[in-house]
Write a protein that holds these residues in place. Structure first.
Motif, PDB file in Angstrom:
ATOM      1  N   VAL A  79      28.822   8.092  71.985  1.00 57.17           N
ATOM      2  CA  VAL A  79      29.166   8.984  70.878  1.00 57.17           C
ATOM      3  C   VAL A  79      28.994   8.175  69.599  1.00 57.17           C
ATOM      4  O   VAL A  79      29.846   7.387  69.222  1.00 57.17           O
ATOM      5  N   GLY A  80      27.865   8.367  68.954  1.00 50.13           N
ATOM      6  CA  GLY A  80      27.534   7.582  67.778  1.00 50.13           C
ATOM      7  C   GLY A  80      28.178   8.107  66.513  1.00 50.13           C
ATOM      8  O   GLY A  80      28.904   9.113  66.509  1.00 50.13           O
ATOM      9  N   SER A  81      27.878   7.437  65.423  1.00 46.96           N
ATOM     10  CA  SER A  81      28.470   7.812  64.142  1.00 46.96           C
ATOM     11  C   SER A  81      27.977   9.176  63.670  1.00 46.96           C
ATOM     12  O   SER A  81      28.702   9.900  62.996  1.00 46.96           O
ATOM     13  N   GLY A  82      26.746   9.542  64.004  1.00 42.99           N
ATOM     14  CA  GLY A  82      26.233  10.860  63.621  1.00 42.99           C
ATOM     15  C   GLY A  82      26.993  11.982  64.307  1.00 42.99           C
ATOM     16  O   GLY A  82      27.307  13.005  63.685  1.00 42.99           O
ATOM     17  N   VAL A  83      27.314  11.790  65.578  1.00 45.74           N
ATOM     18  CA  VAL A  83      28.082  12.792  66.319  1.00 45.74           C
ATOM     19  C   VAL A  83      29.503  12.879  65.762  1.00 45.74           C
ATOM     20  O   VAL A  83      30.049  13.970  65.578  1.00 45.74           O
ATOM     21  N   LYS A  84      30.089  11.734  65.475  1.00 43.46           N
ATOM     22  CA  LYS A  84      31.437  11.725  64.895  1.00 43.46           C
ATOM     23  C   LYS A  84      31.446  12.419  63.535  1.00 43.46           C
ATOM     24  O   LYS A  84      32.368  13.182  63.231  1.00 43.46           O
ATOM     25  N   LEU A  85      30.414  12.177  62.726  1.00 45.93           N
ATOM     26  CA  LEU A  85      30.309  12.839  61.430  1.00 45.93           C
ATOM     27  C   LEU A  85      30.166  14.350  61.601  1.00 45.93           C
ATOM     28  O   LEU A  85      30.786  15.129  60.869  1.00 45.93           O
ATOM     29  N   LEU A  86      29.380  14.767  62.575  1.00 42.72           N
ATOM     30  CA  LEU A  86      29.209  16.192  62.852  1.00 42.72           C
ATOM     31  C   LEU A  86      30.539  16.835  63.235  1.00 42.72           C
ATOM     32  O   LEU A  86      30.875  17.928  62.762  1.00 42.72           O
ATOM     33  N   ILE A  87      31.321  16.156  64.053  1.00 36.87           N
ATOM     34  CA  ILE A  87      32.628  16.675  64.455  1.00 36.87           C
ATOM     35  C   ILE A  87      33.565  16.772  63.249  1.00 36.87           C
ATOM     36  O   ILE A  87      34.260  17.776  63.061  1.00 36.87           O
ATOM     37  N   ILE A  88      33.576  15.747  62.414  1.00 37.28           N
ATOM     38  CA  ILE A  88      34.439  15.742  61.231  1.00 37.28           C
ATOM     39  C   ILE A  88      34.025  16.850  60.252  1.00 37.28           C
ATOM     40  O   ILE A  88      34.871  17.593  59.742  1.00 37.28           O
TER      41      ILE A  88
END
Length: 109
Positions: A79-88
């Motif tokens: 779970v990369g930073s792009g996925v985390k950003l998408l969730i946020i």
């Protein structure tokens, strides 16, 4: 500003686009995909989107199954930073639209 037309599931839960990133692998993922597809198809034949709704209510029955499938995908993938950003960003969008709806109900147009 709520207009009563509903809202796209992909706007409220874009993380589920990762389900399209690869074909289901293994029996559990195939079963999850088929089950979610059958549930969604049956609900599409019976329900229509509600007048005042946030997100696609008719997908709520299939969401737990889609979530299991999504977890299986991220079990293999970091779970990369792009996925985390998408969730946020998705969470912020959901809070924004909820607050807009709450203000609309309280004060009207």
């Amino acid at each position: 500003d709520p207009q009563g037309r509903g809202m796209s599931f992909l706007l409220t839960g874009p993380i589920f686009l990762f389900l399209l990133s690869r074909k289901p692998k293994g029996l559990v993922e195939v079963a999850a995909a088929v089950t979610a597809g059958v549930i969604t198809a049956m609900l599409f034949m019976f329900y229509i989107p509600g007048f005042w709704q946030h997100g696609a209510r008719y997908l709520n029955d299939a969401l737990p199954i889609l979530f299991v499938w999504l977890c299986l995908i991220f079990k293999e993938r970091k779970v990369g930073s792009g996925v985390k950003l998408l969730i946020i960003l998705s969470a912020i969008f959901n809070v924004y639209t909820y607050l807009g709806y709450a203000v609309f109900l309280k004060f009207g147009r």
